[in-house]
Structure formats: C-alpha cells, structure tokens
Scaffold this motif. Sequence first.
Motif, PDB file in Angstrom:
ATOM      1  N   PRO A   1     -13.811 -47.411 108.501  1.00 58.45           N
ATOM      2  CA  PRO A   1     -15.147 -47.444 109.223  1.00 58.45           C
ATOM      3  C   PRO A   1     -15.784 -49.157 109.162  1.00 58.45           C
ATOM      4  CG  PRO A   1     -14.080 -47.019 106.764  1.00 58.45           C
ATOM      5  CD  PRO A   1     -13.363 -46.879 108.115  1.00 58.45           C
ATOM      6  N   ALA A   2     -16.756 -49.605 109.701  1.00 63.34           N
ATOM      7  CA  ALA A   2     -16.549 -51.141 109.251  1.00 63.34           C
ATOM      8  C   ALA A   2     -17.346 -51.563 108.152  1.00 63.34           C
ATOM      9  CB  ALA A   2     -18.002 -50.959 109.992  1.00 63.34           C
TER      10      ALA A   2
ATOM     11  N   GLU B   1     -21.276 -50.388 101.501  1.00 67.80           N
ATOM     12  CA  GLU B   1     -22.068 -50.013 100.318  1.00 67.80           C
ATOM     13  C   GLU B   1     -21.426 -48.575  99.388  1.00 67.80           C
ATOM     14  OE1 GLU B   1     -24.373 -48.030 104.063  1.00 67.80           O
ATOM     15  OE2 GLU B   1     -24.912 -50.146 104.227  1.00 67.80           O
ATOM     16  N   LYS B   2     -20.296 -48.669  99.880  1.00 63.13           N
ATOM     17  CA  LYS B   2     -19.438 -47.497  98.873  1.00 63.13           C
ATOM     18  C   LYS B   2     -18.510 -48.113  97.826  1.00 63.13           C
ATOM     19  CE  LYS B   2     -19.253 -44.073 102.324  1.00 63.13           C
ATOM     20  NZ  LYS B   2     -18.356 -43.071 103.313  1.00 63.13           N
ATOM     21  N   PRO B   3     -18.847 -47.452  96.427  1.00 67.10           N
ATOM     22  CA  PRO B   3     -18.136 -48.103  96.126  1.00 67.10           C
ATOM     23  C   PRO B   3     -16.912 -47.442  95.736  1.00 67.10           C
ATOM     24  CG  PRO B   3     -19.032 -46.194  94.796  1.00 67.10           C
ATOM     25  CD  PRO B   3     -19.404 -46.023  96.244  1.00 67.10           C
TER      26      PRO B   3
ATOM     27  N   ASN C   1     -12.682 -44.599  98.724  1.00 68.99           N
ATOM     28  CA  ASN C   1     -13.091 -44.830 100.231  1.00 68.99           C
ATOM     29  C   ASN C   1     -12.385 -46.301 101.201  1.00 68.99           C
ATOM     30  OD1 ASN C   1     -15.466 -43.537 100.098  1.00 68.99           O
ATOM     31  ND2 ASN C   1     -15.998 -44.312  98.070  1.00 68.99           N
ATOM     32  N   ASP C   2     -11.673 -46.288 100.862  1.00 68.00           N
ATOM     33  CA  ASP C   2     -10.455 -47.235 101.528  1.00 68.00           C
ATOM     34  C   ASP C   2      -8.994 -47.066 100.936  1.00 68.00           C
ATOM     35  OD1 ASP C   2      -9.413 -49.281 102.910  1.00 68.00           O
ATOM     36  OD2 ASP C   2     -10.800 -50.781 102.405  1.00 68.00           O
ATOM     37  N   PRO C   3      -8.546 -46.016 102.230  1.00 69.36           N
ATOM     38  CA  PRO C   3      -7.324 -46.097 101.825  1.00 69.36           C
ATOM     39  C   PRO C   3      -5.724 -47.249 101.165  1.00 69.36           C
ATOM     40  CG  PRO C   3      -7.565 -45.319 103.667  1.00 69.36           C
ATOM     41  CD  PRO C   3      -8.842 -45.929 103.178  1.00 69.36           C
ATOM     42  N   THR C   4      -6.849 -48.239 101.779  1.00 67.20           N
ATOM     43  CA  THR C   4      -5.752 -49.040 102.813  1.00 67.20           C
ATOM     44  C   THR C   4      -5.419 -49.874 101.140  1.00 67.20           C
ATOM     45  OG1 THR C   4      -7.241 -51.073 102.859  1.00 67.20           O
ATOM     46  CG2 THR C   4      -6.301 -49.343 105.003  1.00 67.20           C
TER      47      THR C   4
END
Length: 374
Positions: free
Chosen positions: A110-111, A117-119, A139-142
């Motif tokens: 995702p950009a 915008e997401k927690p 929401n961010d696997p990294t």
Amino acid sequence: MSTSSLPQRSNVRKKKKPVRKRKKKSFPRRLTRVFLFFILLLVAAGGWLYFAPSAHNLRYLIADTLITTQHRYMAKYIIGEDELKNRVAEYNQRFVHMGDEKDTHTIATPAPEVEAEKPLVEIEKVSGTSYTGYVMTVNDPTKVRLGVPGKIGSGEKVSSMVKRTGAIAGVNGGGFADPNWKGNGFKPIGLVVSQGKLFYNGLGGKKSTQIVGLDKEGKMIAGNYSLEELSKLGVQEAVSFQPRIIVNGKGLIKNAAEGWGIAPRTAMGQRADGALLFVVIDGRQPGYSIGANLYDVQQIMLKHGAVIAANLDGGSSTVLVKDNEIVNKPSSQYGERYLPTAFLVFEHPEQAQIANIWEGLDPSQIDAAKKRTQ
C-alpha cells in the motif's frame, strides 16, 4: 321401637384408621442411591462411548484433545495404545504433506499515505460454539520482528519481551523442548531466524523443516523449506512449527474431525493486501472458553481474508499482549509461560535491539529442563 335403643348422635364416633408413620430415609441411603445411579449412568455412557458406532467421532475428538495436552498418555484409555501411536504418526505425516504445495501468493504494497490512515494494530474479539479469542491485525507486515529471550538459560514471557524491547504488541511463536511440560523455554525446536540472521539451528541431520515467518518485503512464508531455500527467499523472521492450514487461498483441513482436538490456539496468516492476522484462542477454561480445533482456526482465517496461514505453538503457551497488557486469558495454572520466541510488533522496528542469545551454544548441550534463573 323404643328410641332409647338407638345410639345417641353425640355418642357415634367414626373409627379412624391408624396412620402409619413413614420412615424417613436416612441420608446415607439416599447418598448410596444417588451414587449407584451415577455409576450406572457412567457405565451406560462408557458402553456407548466405546462400542457405539455413533460415538466414533466423539471418541477420537476426546483422544485428539488429550494428545494436545501434557496428559497425552491418557488418550490410550480412549482409543488404545496402538491406535494412539498410529494417530500421532498419522497427524505428523499429514502435517508434513500440508506444507508441500508451493505457495504462489503475492501481496500488495500500500502507498504510505493509505497505510498512514490505518492503525498499525487492530484487535477484534471472536467467538464460536466452544471458544472465545481474538484476531490481531497488523496492517504493515514489515513492522514485525521475531523476539527472543534476553538471558541465557531461560525463556522469557511475551509480556516481558514486549516491555523490554519497546514493542507495542506480541504473540507467542514457535515450539520448544518441554520435558514433562516443565521446560525452561530456552531450547527451541527447529530453526530461529531474526532480522535475517540464523539465531538457532536445531535441525540436527534434517535437511528441511516446516517454518512460519516473513521475508524482507513482509510476505509470509510457511511450509517445508531447507536452509538454502530460506536464504534464497530472503526470509527475515521465522520459527519452526506446523501445520500450514491455508495455502493459495484454500483451506487444507477438510472438516472438524481432522482438526486435531480442542485446545488453546495461536496461528499466523496474511491477507492479499499484506496485512498479517494473528488468531489467539483461549481454552481449557470451562464456562469461558474450552478451545478450538484447527478447522475452527482455519475458518476464522478464511473469513478474515487470509490467503496463507499456519499454526503456531498453542496450549498453555498461547498469549496476546498489547500495550504491555495481556489481552487474552492464558490457560496455564502457573500464569504466562517462559518461551523462546515471539512475534513482536514495533512502530520503529529498525530501533529494536534483539541479540542472538544462543550464539556460541551447542543446541545438543542445552538443558531444556534446567531450573530458570530469572
């Protein structure tokens, strides 16, 4: 007729029948009758459980549930010792094959403005017929790193790892040698990879193992892999555990009968958009949550959009920590367990300090039962 010969009304008395006093049943007699009733009920239930064809699935469900506990030996009283050995061997073989299919899933990146915008972490409560638990979405696997203990000779509670490393959340990771269910949590099973480095190699002579982990881009990797394959895939964080339950968007467990009993569960999955899903199910607590089988966990993952998912260590190891608080209710009577690994979530993972606590140690020389020093 003379009236004087008739009895006077006042003198007529109805003869009352003698009232028999009921003997009060003594408490011991009542207790004996209740006891005998339950004995007969147990005999009838036992006869049905062991001999009725309709009880076959229940019998094996009880046995599978016992197999997941420290009382595995008790399953032989349900299905027999030979069948217990066959059952365990059958599951192990099936689990290995569940990791064979090549995973081809890809994830979208995702950009940054959309991601902002997401927690980073969202937690949702889930429940079913026999279980209560949680789904944690990252929401961010990294932003996930594999945490390990901070001291030699002992595992560490996930809540302690979270606090010590500055993580915002964490769940338990891979399995470990646990003699008599009294292990110190310091001897992992298989491999441990953190930040792209091999921290622990307990494969012995095995060429491959079932792993659950992430590559450099945050793509989830799960299945049978050799060290060489993991290196080529650029795996950054990984533990050994099985089975993989979803691959290429399809569930590998056909039904509840193949779900390996009811127990507390932890599992990791990933959606096509890259978000990681951690399912944590409480169990062994009647009145609150008995637990779930792997089919239940698989269905939760599919419902939440997982295209790949794998089982992690469960039972009394199952724990979810967020903001330094334990979210779920671990089943261990001694509280949160000491473990060798945990998947931790960081706002700034590049600042995480995770040292290789096993560096220089010979896995074959680690005493898994030595008393903890911390």
